[in-house]
Write an enzyme that holds these catalytic residues in place. Structure first.
Site, mmCIF file in Angstrom:
data_model
loop_
_atom_site.group_PDB
_atom_site.id
_atom_site.type_symbol
_atom_site.label_atom_id
_atom_site.label_comp_id
_atom_site.label_asym_id
_atom_site.label_seq_id
_atom_site.Cartn_x
_atom_site.Cartn_y
_atom_site.Cartn_z
ATOM 1 N N LEU A 521 -24.542 -33.993 7.367
ATOM 2 C CA LEU A 521 -25.551 -33.386 6.469
ATOM 3 C C LEU A 521 -25.149 -31.909 6.421
ATOM 4 O O LEU A 521 -25.547 -31.232 5.140
ATOM 5 C CB LEU A 521 -27.025 -33.723 6.808
ATOM 6 C CG LEU A 521 -27.600 -34.813 6.749
ATOM 7 C CD1 LEU A 521 -28.829 -35.040 7.471
ATOM 8 C CD2 LEU A 521 -27.391 -35.387 5.297
ATOM 9 N N GLY A 522 -24.852 -31.329 7.315
ATOM 10 C CA GLY A 522 -24.273 -29.910 7.477
ATOM 11 C C GLY A 522 -24.059 -29.483 8.668
ATOM 12 O O GLY A 522 -23.690 -30.282 9.685
ATOM 13 N N GLY A 524 -23.833 -26.078 11.662
ATOM 14 C CA GLY A 524 -24.588 -24.826 11.613
ATOM 15 C C GLY A 524 -23.774 -24.158 13.051
ATOM 16 O O GLY A 524 -22.895 -25.114 13.573
ATOM 17 N N LYS A 545 -28.803 -33.932 15.208
ATOM 18 C CA LYS A 545 -28.049 -32.901 15.420
ATOM 19 C C LYS A 545 -27.182 -32.843 16.755
ATOM 20 O O LYS A 545 -27.692 -33.295 17.856
ATOM 21 C CB LYS A 545 -28.943 -31.689 15.436
ATOM 22 C CG LYS A 545 -28.252 -30.346 15.702
ATOM 23 C CD LYS A 545 -29.134 -29.173 15.648
ATOM 24 C CE LYS A 545 -29.884 -28.889 14.159
ATOM 25 N NZ LYS A 545 -29.288 -27.807 13.393
ATOM 26 N N ASP A 639 -32.514 -16.974 14.306
ATOM 27 C CA ASP A 639 -31.382 -17.209 13.291
ATOM 28 C C ASP A 639 -32.348 -17.587 11.844
ATOM 29 O O ASP A 639 -31.764 -18.510 11.287
ATOM 30 C CB ASP A 639 -30.445 -18.246 13.790
ATOM 31 C CG ASP A 639 -29.280 -18.065 12.995
ATOM 32 O OD1 ASP A 639 -29.034 -17.147 12.173
ATOM 33 O OD2 ASP A 639 -28.481 -19.236 13.004
#
Ligand code: NAG
Ligand code: NAG
Ligand code: NAG
Ligand code: NAG
Length: 803
Positions: A521-522, A524, A545, A639
């Site tokens: 999904l992504g 980081g 994650k 962040d």
């Protein structure tokens, strides 16, 4: 090269007579193709297009006579013939002189033919434009596929007065669907639905309204450079695609398709890339969820369903409301049914208040299903009135005093953030679980089977003799004991996690839930996020994650920090569902949010509306306030940036990745040099060896707020000079009283100047160099909401970007 060609052509020649034609795209009468796996096709001289048989998905027994883009991996179909009568294996299409192309089944039944034919056909050609053309003896066109389109147009194709495109039934079913695009003889281009299985047409949901006598539309033109326009009777052009599309036709393939959900979309595909697919460039209508489907029909989604727009491609997403389930579990775009029937007969047991309750959904409406408007009415009166009314399925309460009562079937359901109200959906009390049939990941199928086995064991027990039963019971108990023990050995941390309501997963469980960490999904700074499905009270999509580079031997602290995160509950924070900690692998499992990141929303193709942007800014501010002041242990995010703000189904801003900064710095102090933030959003104290406080988040929020106001990134190297850095540019504009420049072309924002100014001033306070000058998040929320005055900000400079 030449030798290769020779080899290929002689090979094809040997294979089949029909394949001779492949070299120049020219087919003579008598040429034919057969429907079979790996059957040959007629290819255009350029090699871009092919004509022939394609298996219909999920079946290698049925075939579709079609034209497709032959050089791209997806082999996208752009024209098809026998949509209602799929061709069985062994069917044959032949070029005949009197009927042109004729498709027959192996039994000789005619499935389709090119019709009407002008003259006598002598040859056919698969042309380089993607048009399949038949020629008569006088070299006139006897028939061509461009004049008989299916659901797609190609560059250089026109849609003449009276012609139409007709959508597929679903993504995989080529039968006639509900949506049509038609060039009407009166001169307007329209999109409308039909009432299947008949052709009866409903009012258009898109209309160019170009029926003016002196300049009515004559035809739709899709020209070679990928532009769409209506050619008017006075030879002028009525542009459909916007001027901002600058396609470089040489490098891309194009197609424009009326999709099975009613959106007509122009797509491009790079010619030389195999890993990129079709990208949507332009579509009509702007928002299919809000298109004015009037009168008859359900709208783009089925009856009782409701529609949300996927901002990525302007296509709809359909959902059943709570208490409703899909009539056909395989068709997400189909009708929803309530999981109960409300009876108006006198013999209902119990009062309505005992039987029914309401599910509240904000900004959702079914605008064409009203039967009563009560005004002025309070929300309480509205609830009571719908509750007591056996005809009322939903009440919409809006603008503070209007109560619209709605009956089944609900149509044109949509998420609409301009509604200023909510839907009260009547559901049964003790609401049975949703009966939609979600796809279960493999592991849960297994669990399901185990359960079934237990039921079988149970029935055997009840059926057998006493002695036999005693033995069986003993055996079963023994098994249970062993299995139980084994499970416990596998999950050593299970008991320690009980202190919170977080779920503890094994690595294996998460591996299965994400299908081997398949869908990313992504990425980081903290690790990669994967999509997964887990079994809770129902199957739930999650974001998993995988944390990288954690300090080893910090098991205890890891648990503590995860527990801190797990105890946060706020509507503007992403919820943590569980975690996995087996020493080597540390993973966090979050709820999955459907609408992606704020970054893609803000900086995407179409600007989100000002009202929506302000709501998002309020949401982020409240979420941060909660982290800083209201949860049991203070959390500094460290962040904050648009990539870390996610949007849920209702576009509510939800902060993600909070608590991770601490987690990743276990055993280090905040001043320990390691800069955690992201360039451009990082407060100056990170570089100055100053203590890190909540004010670093205030700084990042300030930058983010400016991005939300202006819909542009903080750093934009494409813009020259002073405008390159958003923070500098905004301050200049503020001092020179040019705030309009910041929200150029944004009418809604320009009409709301006071708020724009207030937001800018708050942001300028947040990005002050001196942390002590920056307001707290509590003060920020109060100032944003206009509860307290915003003092005139001083210059946030001089600050030097040292990173
Ligand atoms: C196709 O072949 C026929 C017969 O050889 C010829 O008359 C015709 O001009 C050709 N057509 C094209 C488009 O090449
Ligand atoms: C079709 O082609 C594929 C790949 O070249 C091959 O594996 C398969 O056996 C072929 N099928 C038939 C029926 O020839
Ligand atoms: C497509 O849908 C129609 C109508 O529901 C159905 O009759 C047909 O079998 C479907 N075709 C395929 C290939 O699934
Ligand atoms: C296509 O139409 C656009 C807009 O009208 C025009 O600028 C462009 O030159 C046209 N291209 C061709 C190949 O005719």
């Amino acid at each position: 090269m030449a030798v290769n060609l020779l080899l290929i052509s002689s090979f094809l020649f040997l294979q089949q007579f029909s394949a001779i034609a492949q070299t120049n795209g020219n087919i003579t009468v008598g040429g034919f193709l057969s429907a079979a796996e790996n059957s040959s096709s007629w290819i255009s001289p350029s090699g871009d297009f092919a004509f022939g048989f394609r298996p219909i998905e999920s079946s290698d027994e049925l075939f579709l006579l079609s034209i497709w883009y032959d050089r791209i991996p997806s082999k996208t179909i752009v024209w098809f013939a026998n949509r209602e009568k799929p061709a069985p294996k062994g069917s044959r299409v032949e070029l005949t002189s009197d009927s042109g192309l004729v498709l027959r089944s192996p039994q000789g039944d005619e499935l389709w033919k090119s019709d009407p034919i002008r003259g006598t056909v002598v040859s056919g050609v698969m042309s380089n434009t993607g048009n399949f053309e038949l020629y008569s003896s006088s070299s006139d066109k006897a028939w061509d596929s461009f004049r008989n389109p299916a659901d797609t147009m190609l560059p250089s194709q026109t849609l003449e007065s009276g012609e139409l495109l007709s959508s597929k039934l679903s993504a995989t079913n080529f039968s006639t669907g509900r949506f049509r695009m038609r060039m009407r003889p009166e001169g307007n281009l329209v999109l409308n639905t039909i009432n299947l299985p008949t052709d009866s047409t409903n009012d258009p949901y898109y209309d160019t309204e170009t029926t003016n006598a002196s300049s009515s539309g004559e035809r739709v033109v899709f020209n070679e450079s990928g532009y769409f326009y209506l050619l008017l009777s006075n030879d002028r052009r009525y542009p459909l695609t916007s001027r901002s599309i600058h396609p470089s036709a040489k490098d891309f393939y194009y197609r424009a398709t009326i999709n099975f959900d009613g959106v007509f979309t122009l797509y491009q595909h790079p010619k030389n890339s195999s890993n990129e697919g079709w990208t949507a460039l332009w579509s009509i209508p702007d928002n299919i969820c809000k298109a004015s489907f009037t009168g008859i029909g359900s709208g783009t989604c089925g009856f009782n369903s409701f529609c949300r727009l996927n901002p990525g491609d302007n296509r709809p997403i359909c959902d059943c409301p709570k208490g409703y389930f899909l009539s056909d579990a395989k068709n997400k775009y189909g009708d929803c049914k309530p999981n109960f029937t409300q009876s108006c007969a006198d013999d209902e047991e119990g009062s309505p208040a005992d039987l029914y309750d309401f599910e509240e959904v904000i900004n959702t409406d079914w605008p064409t299903s009203d039967y009563a408007l009560l005004q002025p009415f309070t929300e309480q009166q509205c609830r009571e009135s719908c509750l007591q009314d056996c005809m009322c399925a939903v009440a919409i309460f809006r603008t503070g005093d209007m109560c619209w009562k709605k009956k089944l079937p609900l149509s044109n359901g949509r998420f609409d953030n301009t509604l200023d109200g909510k839907a009260l959906i009547k559901i049964t009390k003790g609401n049975p679980p949703s009966r939609g049939d979600p796809v279960l990941p493999r592991s849960f199928m297994k669990n399901q089977k185990n359960k079934d086995n237990m039921i079988i064991v149970g029935s055997v027990l009840l059926g057998g003799s006493v002695f036999f039963n005693v033995i069986l019971v003993t055996a079963v108990c023994l098994c249970f004991f062993l299995v139980h023990k084994k499970v416990h050995r596998q999950i050593p941390h299970h008991d320690e996690a009980v202190e919170t309501n977080l779920r503890c997963f094994t690595y294996k469980e998460l591996e299965e839930a994400t299908d081997g960490f398949k869908e990313e999904l992504g990425k980081g700074s903290f690790g990669i996020v994967y999509k997964g499905l887990i079994q809770m009270s129902y199957v739930t999509p999650v974001a998993v994650k995988k944390l990288n580079s954690l300090v080893p031997d910090t098991e205890k602290e890891f648990k503590t920090e995860v527990n801190v995160i797990g105890q946060t509950h706020h509507k503007n924070l992403v919820r943590l569902i569980g975690f996995c900690d087996d020493g080597v692998h540390r993973l966090l499992v979050y709820e999955f949010l459907s609408n992606g990141t704020l970054a893609s929303f803000l900086f995407g193709e179409s600007k989100p509306r000002w009202s929506q942007r302000t709501q998002i800014a309020f949401g982020i501010a409240r979420g941060l306030l909660y982290l800083h002041e209201e949860c049991s242990t203070q959390i500094i995010h460290c962040d904050i940036k648009p990539q870390n703000i996610l949007l849920d189904d209702y576009y509510t801003a939800r902060i993600s990745d909070f608590g991770l900064a601490k987690l990743l710095m276990l055993g280090q102090s905040y001043t320990h040099t390691n800069i955690r933030g992201t360039k451009g959003y990082v407060a100056p104290e990170w570089f100055r060896n100053l203590p890190i406080t909540v004010k670093v988040d205030v700084f990042s929020f300030g930058v983010l707020l400016l991005e939300i106001i202006c819909c542009r990134r903080n750093v934009n190297m494409e813009v020259s000079g002073a405008e390159a850095l958003l923070t500098d540019w905004v301050y200049d504009c503020y001092c020179e009283e040019r705030l309009d420049d910041l929200v150029e072309f944004d009418k809604e924002a320009l009409n709301d100047k006071n708020k724009v100014e207030r937001f800018v001033m708050v942001a300028l306070w947040c990005i002050q160099e001196d942390p002590s000058l920056r307001p707290t998040m509590r003060k920020v929320t109060q100032m944003l909401e206009g509860v307290v005055e915003v003092p005139v900000p001083s210059c946030p400079c001089p600050f030097t970007m040292t990173n």
